[in-house]
Every structure is written in structure tokens, then in C-alpha cells.
Motif scaffolding. Sequence first.
Motif, PDB file in Angstrom:
ATOM      1  N   ASN A  62      29.464  42.178  48.989  1.00 36.38           N
ATOM      2  CA  ASN A  62      30.765  42.768  48.694  1.00 36.38           C
ATOM      3  C   ASN A  62      31.099  42.798  47.209  1.00 36.38           C
ATOM      4  OD1 ASN A  62      31.365  42.850  51.582  1.00 36.38           O
ATOM      5  ND2 ASN A  62      31.625  40.642  51.420  1.00 36.38           N
ATOM      6  N   SER A  77      28.294  37.427  48.900  1.00 36.29           N
ATOM      7  CA  SER A  77      27.966  38.083  50.151  1.00 36.29           C
ATOM      8  C   SER A  77      28.686  37.438  51.321  1.00 36.29           C
ATOM      9  CB  SER A  77      26.445  38.030  50.376  1.00 36.29           C
ATOM     10  OG  SER A  77      26.089  38.417  51.682  1.00 36.29           O
ATOM     11  N   ASP A  78      28.551  38.075  52.486  1.00 35.35           N
ATOM     12  CA  ASP A  78      29.069  37.500  53.719  1.00 35.35           C
ATOM     13  C   ASP A  78      28.307  36.256  54.142  1.00 35.35           C
ATOM     14  OD1 ASP A  78      30.774  39.605  53.705  1.00 35.35           O
ATOM     15  OD2 ASP A  78      29.968  40.615  55.464  1.00 35.35           O
ATOM     16  N   ASN A  80      28.128  33.754  52.406  1.00 37.39           N
ATOM     17  CA  ASN A  80      28.849  32.676  51.717  1.00 37.39           C
ATOM     18  C   ASN A  80      28.062  32.063  50.575  1.00 37.39           C
ATOM     19  OD1 ASN A  80      29.709  31.776  55.039  1.00 37.39           O
ATOM     20  ND2 ASN A  80      31.016  32.935  53.659  1.00 37.39           N
ATOM     21  N   HIS A 102      34.717  32.887  54.835  1.00 39.67           N
ATOM     22  CA  HIS A 102      34.741  34.310  55.157  1.00 39.67           C
ATOM     23  C   HIS A 102      34.050  35.090  54.037  1.00 39.67           C
ATOM     24  CE1 HIS A 102      38.457  33.854  58.016  1.00 39.67           C
ATOM     25  NE2 HIS A 102      37.388  33.199  58.427  1.00 39.67           N
ATOM     26  N   HIS A 103      34.200  36.423  54.076  1.00 41.92           N
ATOM     27  CA  HIS A 103      33.526  37.288  53.118  1.00 41.92           C
ATOM     28  C   HIS A 103      33.926  36.936  51.686  1.00 41.92           C
ATOM     29  CE1 HIS A 103      33.397  39.550  56.881  1.00 41.92           C
ATOM     30  NE2 HIS A 103      34.714  39.597  56.850  1.00 41.92           N
ATOM     31  N   SER A 122      37.626  34.801  48.423  1.00 44.51           N
ATOM     32  CA  SER A 122      37.099  35.224  49.721  1.00 44.51           C
ATOM     33  C   SER A 122      38.213  35.581  50.689  1.00 44.51           C
ATOM     34  CB  SER A 122      36.227  34.112  50.320  1.00 44.51           C
ATOM     35  OG  SER A 122      36.967  32.907  50.427  1.00 44.51           O
TER      36      SER A 122
END
Length: 670
Positions: A62, A77-78, A80, A102-103, A122
Motif C-alpha cells: 500500500n 504491506s498488508d 505488517n 491491519h494494512h 496503519s
Amino acid sequence: MGDNKRVPTQLRRSVHQCLEDYPYSIASEAQSNLQASCKNSLSFVQRLGLLQTLYVHNGCVNTVNWNASGTLIVSGSDDNHLVVTDAHSRQVLARSKTQHKHHIFSARFMPHTNDSAIVSCSGEGLVMHTEFLTEYRRTARRSEKADCCLGGENERTTNTFDCHKFGSTFDVLPLPDTPRSFLSCGEDATVRCFDLRVSSSCSERVCQKHIFIMAPCAVTAMDVAPISHHSVAIGCSDSIVRLYDRRMLAGGPSDSSTMMPYKAYPIPMEYTRRHYRPTCVKFSPDESELLVSYSMEQLYLFDLKHPGYSDAELLKSGCYTPKMRRDDDPEPQMPRLRFRGDWSDTGPNSLSAGVQGVNQTNIGQARPALEPGVLSRLSDEIFRLLNSPSQRRQAPTVAVQPDQPVAVPQAPGSASAGNGNGHRSGPRSWQNAVFRTMANASAASNSGQRPSSPPSQGASNDDLPKSPESQNNEGAAQQFPIKKFDYVKMSFSGHRNSRTMVKGASFWGDDFIMSGSDCGHIFVWNRATGKVVKTLLADNRVVNRVQPHPTLPYLLSSGIDYNVKLWAPIAAEPHFDEEECAGLIKNNEIMLVETRDTITVPAQIMIRILASLHHAAGSESRSRAAAATDSNSIGIASAEAAQNANSDNNESDHENINNETSNIPENDTI
């Protein structure tokens, strides 16, 4: 060179002229002009191609950013994890497992730390400062393995700030002129400033000591002016971009009058009947313009020389309160529903509903689509029931009368708006103070007075920006709704921005604008004309971020794919297929309209909605039968006839519903 001396503007737009004049120019100027000319060259833009794919994450990426010198890359990133990669060798220098659950929406290098510190935020609202104690670049040189990583508890220190009251934090931004200080913005309608020299952590549920700006609604994007560092631009979920001066923000939460923006720019629409959430705001390198990307809308280039508008007057006008209906509004259309996890409308091969078949497979997805079968039939049944005339008659409508006060939009996640992310909540007294201050400012402007607010230290009255009331003509009141949007210098369309919470946009040199898209492409526009000049297929689903190199013509992109892509002008010849681009733009425009009326929900919620509608339909049928039975006073014969007719209708209604839901397997529980 003689009479052939080139002016700086020409040198910044011609690679050939820069190379020709290079030996005769001052070294620093020659280098700067050559770098600028490479980015301003249309030929170089249309030569962009994929140089390297960095497989450094196990989840959607992200955020991706360069360090100040352009030698290191940080990505979140997702999964973590934060990952630091060497831009030249493509080696992973550090991989850190964070406390984010979380993301990770944003991650950036901290200035003045030799690139050893990173700030991140996040989806659960956590803000982190991670500092590596070992110089990871030297460690990587001693190892021949690309996965030589740091990130153990003994090799890094972390500072966590969990004081955003609820919801997500969307961006984190270091202050270039203030060492060890950074900003964060989030769904709790605040921009917070953390100074590590004063506070190393914060976990208070209701915290006011770090609040820098209090906005009327969620703050979804922000940026700091790159030269003066004084102006802070924030994009809010009510479709208004607000500009603040940092020198006027020293009062803190106790003095909300110092937190008023000195000007505001609404989305260029007379009214907004929905939320157009800004996903990116970006100052131009010379601070004269502001690039704004809206969810479900276009990109706009705002002229910051325009005096702007009064934020209090904008809110008071009610033009940007999307939840309220007006007398002349058309009847609202029932939104369509989409299952969470269904990405069939994204990627390079996605097609609009009117073009693609019902069971057509989307080969542009990184993961297989949901099986149509049960979920598709269930979705169609819900659409049919929700759009039925009986349901439309039951839908409440709210109209705003001319003399009726307009409610200020609530921040997402608040008690009145529903706590969607819901792991925290708290009182909103400080936001009420902001609303009261705006009302006072509006009343003062109508009476020809300005609210008094003491200037902060280090800022003189001449240096501070003036409010829109004083910048406009004396005694001239601002008119709403706005009819002429003369602060918009250019708009950029053709891409699609609707499916993800983050969608970055950026300047590329002096002449180009670029952004990601839900169709998996990177779009590049001419800054002066708004015309698309290049598209790059960069993801199998959605491109979330585009990040140009600080000086060289290199570009980073990331999205739903589990990787980071590095782009450079490596093609032998410039290439741009205008016909293919026109088809892509047309499809994006159609799908963007469809997406505006689509809501993503979990499959379990869809099943519960169907069960509720089924129960409501049965109750309505039974009530009609009871009403018919009560008509016995009219006569036995007529009563029996009415009862038989209603009974036939009830059986028919139940039969239709049962027939359409009989294909749902018994093991699909609610």
C-alpha cells in the motif's frame, strides 16, 4: 556558446541542449538542468518500461517511498512488515515485523537520521516510529544473500502512538525542518504532531496533547509545502481541501480559534450529494499549485494564488453536506451491492456490467474470482427486492427546507455515524469546539469583524496568511453555491479511483502528472493540456502508489500485487497506442459510474439482508390478510370473497419468493 546561450526554461525541457551546454555551464546547474530535462522529455516518458520487479512482501503493498537521495526504498504491506531495499543492487537491507495489525497505509524515511528511522501508520490507527540500531547497509555488503535482514528486537527500537481515537490513520509525514517530529492524519478528524524529543509513546484513548489540527470530519490525505514548510494542506472526507499555516497552530486544543484554516477549496461542484474523499493532496515543487485526487472522481490542479474560500461559510452553506436532501433533488437510486473479496471489476481485463457476461472469468485478477452460483443468485435477489416499489415507498426521505439549519457532517466512526472500525471511541467535545469556532467565525465575517486570535511566536502579522474574508473585496460576501471554479487550473480524467483506501498521485518533472488506477495501469497526463500521453500496465488489479525518484527518471509503483515495480526509460523507441488508450478510458468512465452506486459488503451481511427482507415481505402479506378479515362488518359474502382473494395473493407472493430462494443450499447458514 556565443549567441546560442540557452535560457533555463529551454534547458529544463531539452536533453540534447543540456548535453550540448554541459561542459560550459556551472557544474551544479548543469547537473540539475540535465536531470530536469530527462523528466520533462515526452520521449523519455513514452520510453518508460519495467526495469525490475522486487518481490519483497507477502501481501498487498500500500505504500512505497524513496529516501531523500534516491538510494533506498521503503515499502509497507498488508503482511505488517516494513522493508528497506537498496535501489541499486535491489537487495533487501532490512525487514522489520511491526506491531501493526491491519494494512500499513503509509511509511516514510525520517530526515536527519541517516535513513535509519522510519515512521508508519496503519488501518487500526496505530502510528509507529522504528529506528534501526545497526547500519544495515554495511551489514548487507558483508553478505551475499539478498535476504540479509535486520528487524530483531535487539537491533531496533520502536515508539508507538495509539492515541488516534478510532478508525484508520491514512498518512504519516515527517516535518523536514523539525528533527524527530512528524504528522499523522486519520479518521478521527485530527492531524497529530508527535515530537520524539518530548514524548516517546502514547496509548491514551482520549488524547489531546498531540492534536495539531482539528477538522470537521475525517482527514484522509495531507502534505507539507516543500520549500517554506509553513503551509499544511489536508484533504477531508467532506470533499473540501483546507490549508493551514503551521505558525498559527501553536494554540493547541485549548484554543480552537488558532486551528481555523486560512483558506479552503471545495471540490469543483455546486453541490455534493455523496462523499468524494481525497486520496492524495500534493504541493507542486514551487508551491504554486496543489494536486488533488478524489475517490470516485477526477484529479484536479488547484491554483494556490487564488484567495480560496472561508471554511466556516462553506460548511454553513450546506452545499457540501452529502447526507442531506433538497427539495429539487431527484429520487435516490438504490445502490447495488458487491461481495467483499470480489475484485472482478479491477485489473486490465475488467469490463463494465453492460459488456461482460454474467459468468465471464476475469483473467486480469491475481486471485480467482468468487464462484458465481449461490452468491450471484443471492445478490440478484437482493437487488430485485430492494428495488421493488414496496421497498421504495418505505424508504424515508429527508428534505432540507430553505430556513432549516444544515447539520455539519459527522466524522466517520463517531457515535452518531456508526463506528465502522470500532476498536476505540470517545467524546467529541473538542470537535464540537471546532464547530462552535466555525460558527463564530461565520457570524464575525457577516458582521464585518474577524475573530481575534493571538499570533504564535516567530510569526509576524505581515508574514502570516490572511483569511479569505480579508483577501476578498471589502464588504463583498461569498456566494454559495459556487458557480465559477476559477481556482481549477486543469482536470485529469481517464483513470479510475474507487476500490482502495489509498491512491497516490504525483508530479513528474515540470510538465507531467501521474496516478495509479483500478484498471491496473499507471496514467501519465500532460500537465498543461490534461491529455493522457502514456499508460503503463503495472498491476493485475489496482495500482495504489506511484512514486517518482527525487531527481532521476525512475518510478516506483505498488498495488494489490505482492511486489514493488521499478520503471525507467529503457525502451528503444517511444511508444503510445492512442487507440488502445481511448478504449481503456471509455471503459473506465463507464465502470466509474457503475462503481458510484455500488457498496461492498461481506457475504454474511448479504444473507442477513435477504432473510430480513423475506421476513418483512411475509409480515406485510399477513397484515393484508388480517385487514381483509376485519372487513366482516361489510357482509359475509363480500368478506369471504375478499379473504379468498387476499389468501390467493399471499400464496402467490410466498411462492414467488420461495421459488427464487429454493436454489440456496441448506448448508448456507446465516
